[in-house]
Design a protein around this motif. Structure first.
Motif, PDB file in Angstrom:
ATOM      1  N   PRO A   1       0.812  -1.229   0.000  1.00  0.00           N
ATOM      2  CA  PRO A   1       0.000   0.000   0.000  1.00  0.00           C
ATOM      3  C   PRO A   1       0.840   1.272   0.000  1.00  0.00           C
ATOM      4  O   PRO A   1       0.466   2.278  -0.598  1.00  0.00           O
ATOM      5  N   GLU A   2       2.003   1.244   0.656  1.00  0.00           N
ATOM      6  CA  GLU A   2       2.837   2.436   0.760  1.00  0.00           C
ATOM      7  C   GLU A   2       3.796   2.623  -0.417  1.00  0.00           C
ATOM      8  O   GLU A   2       4.573   3.583  -0.451  1.00  0.00           O
ATOM      9  N   ALA A   3       3.729   1.747  -1.410  1.00  0.00           N
ATOM     10  CA  ALA A   3       4.718   1.750  -2.492  1.00  0.00           C
ATOM     11  C   ALA A   3       4.774   3.071  -3.250  1.00  0.00           C
ATOM     12  O   ALA A   3       5.837   3.693  -3.365  1.00  0.00           O
ATOM     13  N   LEU A   4       3.659   3.512  -3.802  1.00  0.00           N
ATOM     14  CA  LEU A   4       3.670   4.727  -4.620  1.00  0.00           C
ATOM     15  C   LEU A   4       3.979   5.972  -3.808  1.00  0.00           C
ATOM     16  O   LEU A   4       4.657   6.881  -4.287  1.00  0.00           O
ATOM     17  N   THR A   5       3.504   6.018  -2.571  1.00  0.00           N
ATOM     18  CA  THR A   5       3.803   7.166  -1.710  1.00  0.00           C
ATOM     19  C   THR A   5       5.300   7.269  -1.456  1.00  0.00           C
ATOM     20  O   THR A   5       5.902   8.347  -1.582  1.00  0.00           O
TER      21      THR A   5
END
Length: 222
Positions: A107-111
């Motif tokens: 979930p935190e990949a793009l951020t």
């Protein structure tokens, strides 16, 4: 697709005004499959479907002779979709993330990727390339790496990757001829031109990985 959508939703929480657009390049999938893929995307994201017909292309990618018509045809369709992705990337306004169809993202990949891109490009005053995966095969060589601190992850310099990476419109324009040549003329390894680019540009992979590559290949890594 679901993992990318979750990651994009987390990104928008950190950057409320960010514009996110998904472009799906497809060759030959049944309409029922395409409808299913489209259904995964939340309504708040812009979505474009770009279908390609391998029999109506104005160009024909040149593949290496493998003495196997089916494998060579599959490679031609793959290269055609890669070619189209580079052409479309020239029209993006800022950052573009090329994603193959067999990656699952945290979930935190793009951020983490967007924050870190902003940080590193400001520090070095350069555009760069970010990977989402810490590829196991890159640890088969004894090479030096520079280790940097991103937003919440560490990042290390690498000289190789596959075709899932984030970069900028400026970087695409700078190396457009190499990228297009890679999509038109098969090399061994396929990403040879990409690796040439990394000789002059900064390429970083996350520690630990922000995504997993789910390729099912005969490999010591499974």
């Amino acid at each position: 697709v679901k993992s990318l959508c979750r990651s994009a939703e987390e990104l928008r929480k950190k950057f409320p005004n960010i514009s996110i657009e998904f472009i799906i390049i497809d060759i030959g999938s049944p309409q029922s499959d395409l409808d299913k893929i489209i259904s995964f995307f939340p309504k708040q994201f812009k979505i474009k479907l770009k279908p390609l017909n391998i029999n109506k292309l104005k160009y024909l990618p040149k593949t290496i002779d493998k003495n196997n018509e089916r494998i060579e045809r599959n490679m031609s369709t793959t290269m055609a979709s890669i070619h189209e992705s580079f052409v479309l990337a020239k029209n993006c306004r800022d950052l573009v993330y090329f994603v193959e169809d067999d990656y699952i993202h945290k979930p935190e990949a793009l951020t983490e990727m967007v924050f870190s891109y902003e940080k590193f490009s400001s520090i070095f005053q350069e555009e760069l390339i970010l990977l989402s995966t810490d590829y196991p095969y890159l640890y088969k060589k004894l090479e030096n790496s520079n280790i940097l601190i991103g937003e919440n992850f560490h990042w290390r310099t690498v000289r190789e990757s596959l075709l899932t990476f984030m970069t900028s419109k400026k970087m695409i324009e700078k190396h457009y001829e190499k990228l297009i040549d890679m999509s038109m003329n098969e090399s061994n390894p396929f990403e040879k031109n990409l690796h040439k680019i990394y000789e002059d540009e900064i390429c970083l992979s996350p520690l630990p990985s922000l995504s997993i590559h789910c390729a099912n290949i005969n490999s010591v890594f499974g």
